[in-house]
Design an enzyme around this catalytic site. Structure first.
Site, PDB file in Angstrom:
ATOM      1  N   ASP A 120       0.984  -1.089   0.002  1.00 40.86           N
ATOM      2  CA  ASP A 120      -0.063   0.169   0.123  1.00 40.86           C
ATOM      3  C   ASP A 120       0.992   1.262  -0.218  1.00 40.86           C
ATOM      4  O   ASP A 120       1.816   1.433   0.868  1.00 40.86           O
ATOM      5  CB  ASP A 120      -1.004   0.008   1.259  1.00 40.86           C
ATOM      6  CG  ASP A 120      -2.188   0.828   1.135  1.00 40.86           C
ATOM      7  OD1 ASP A 120      -2.125   1.705  -0.044  1.00 40.86           O
ATOM      8  OD2 ASP A 120      -2.847   0.982   2.057  1.00 40.86           O
ATOM      9  N   HIS A 150      -9.525  -1.311  -7.806  1.00 44.89           N
ATOM     10  CA  HIS A 150      -9.499  -0.066  -6.893  1.00 44.89           C
ATOM     11  C   HIS A 150      -8.519   0.852  -7.447  1.00 44.89           C
ATOM     12  O   HIS A 150      -8.721   2.012  -7.375  1.00 44.89           O
ATOM     13  CB  HIS A 150      -8.834  -0.829  -5.646  1.00 44.89           C
ATOM     14  CG  HIS A 150      -8.725   0.414  -4.573  1.00 44.89           C
ATOM     15  ND1 HIS A 150      -9.418   0.942  -4.009  1.00 44.89           N
ATOM     16  CD2 HIS A 150      -7.340   0.773  -4.003  1.00 44.89           C
ATOM     17  CE1 HIS A 150      -8.988   1.932  -3.361  1.00 44.89           C
ATOM     18  NE2 HIS A 150      -7.706   1.804  -3.050  1.00 44.89           N
TER      19      HIS A 150
END
Ligand code: HEM
Length: 321
Positions: free
Chosen positions: A157, A230
């Site tokens: 991330d 995403h």
């Protein structure tokens, strides 16, 4: 192509927004208590935040302790009066029941980061004690950096975050709002994940949800990357150029209680890109083509704040609304 925003020439010193990644963080959201005495206390506290951060951080120079403080729209009016940062407003909800970016109460945000949780813990204690009953903490999360910089769902991330000059230009308000230059808009959401359902997907299916490979963190080729992934829905453009935000999400959880979460925090120069991303994720682009990560993730909080420049934060203590 990444947007060429007007270079930020603001001389106001921002709070510690574009700091290097740390291994620990505490996120605190609080509401203001009623009455002018409590408001006076919170105002005066604004001038103490930097000194308290120095006092705790000085003892462990390599610990990289920092704190960002932000205020919600209603709190801004109550505490400091007008004018308000030009784009500050209450958190806008996106989506509908079953897949909703909820708005929850929140007037003050503390984003405390360090490479040791004891530093975060000590500073949080000092800052909260100084406020006494002037505030009520409504949410408090201790986040940790997972191995390989992975989120709790197992994917790395933060890879596409802007760095250096671009990080400043994408997050720090400049001449477009001179009274608030050096500040930044901050959106936070606490997410809980259904890890049993997520882990039941094959790695390939998870990769199509995120739009990147899991082990090597490489973006899927355009020919196979779904438009509902995403990363596709959070890549946004304005006037043909990409607009970025700066994220410093943290995993949190209690395995014994079956709790697995991501604390999302995004900084931007205006709420607009943050809200556009939420709309794409929750409503879909086009509507219905939503982010499948939300089939496994529930937003349980949502707040928008403005983090004034470090200079303005100190000056706010003198305001008399
Ligand atoms: C459920 C919580 C979330 C998780 C677990 C999560 C996780 C991830 C992961 C693994 C990536 C790919 C690597 C990277 O570039 O960082 C990513 C990218 C990204 N996410 Fe999230 N995210 C979450 C929520 C959000 C929200 C709420 C927003 C915006 C409002 C957002 C905005 C972005 C952006 C802008 C990117 C980079 C897209 C690109 O340029 O390719 N994320 N996220």
């Amino acid at each position: 192509m990444t947007a060429r925003l007007p270079t930020n020439t603001s001389s106001a010193e921002p709070q510690s927004i574009c700091n290097p990644i740390t291994s620990s963080a505490i996120f605190i959201v609080a509401t203001l208590g009623p009455g002018s005495e409590r408001a006076t206390k919170v105002r005066a506290w604004c001038a103490d935040i930097a000194a308290l951060t120095r006092s705790v951080g000085k003892r462990v120079p390599a610990g990289n302790l920092s704190c960002v403080c932000g205020f919600g729209a209603n709190a801004w009016d109550t505490l400091f009066g007008g004018p308000r940062p030009a784009a500050l407003h209450g958190f806008r909800e996106f989506g509908s029941e079953g897949r909703l970016a909820v708005a929850t109460p929140g007037d003050v945000l503390l984003h405390i980061r360090a490479d040791q949780m004891d530093l975060c813990f000590e500073l949080a204690t000092q800052l909260i004690c100084a406020l006494g009953d002037a505030i009520s903490v409504v949410d408090e999360v201790q986040g940790f950096r997972y191995f390989d910089m992975r989120s709790i769902i197992g994917f790395v991330d933060g890879t596409e975050n802007p760095v250096g000059r671009k990080a400043i230009d994408f997050t720090i308000v400049g001449d477009e709002d001179p009274a608030f230059s050096g500040g930044s808009y901050v959106l936070v959401q606490k997410y809980l994940h259904n890890m049993t359902a997520w882990n039941a997907l094959s790695v390939e299916a998870q990769e199509r949800v995120i739009g990147r490979t899991k082990l090597s963190d490489i973006e899927l080729d355009a020919s196979v990357k779904p438009s509902s992934s995403h990363s596709a829905l959070t890549t946004i453009t304005k006037d043909g150029q990409e607009v970025k935000i700066l994220r410093d999400n943290m995993p949190f959880g209690r395995p014994g209680a079956g709790e697995f979460g991501t604390y999302f925090i995004g900084y931007a120069r205006s709420p607009e890109p943050l809200e556009q991303m939420l709309e794409n994720m929750f409503v879909g682009k086009p509507p219905g083509n939503y982010d499948r990560l939300l089939d496994f993730s529930t937003a349980v909080t949502g707040n928008l704040f403005f983090a004034p420049s470090a200079d303005l934060l100190e000056e706010l203590a003198e305001r008399n609304p």
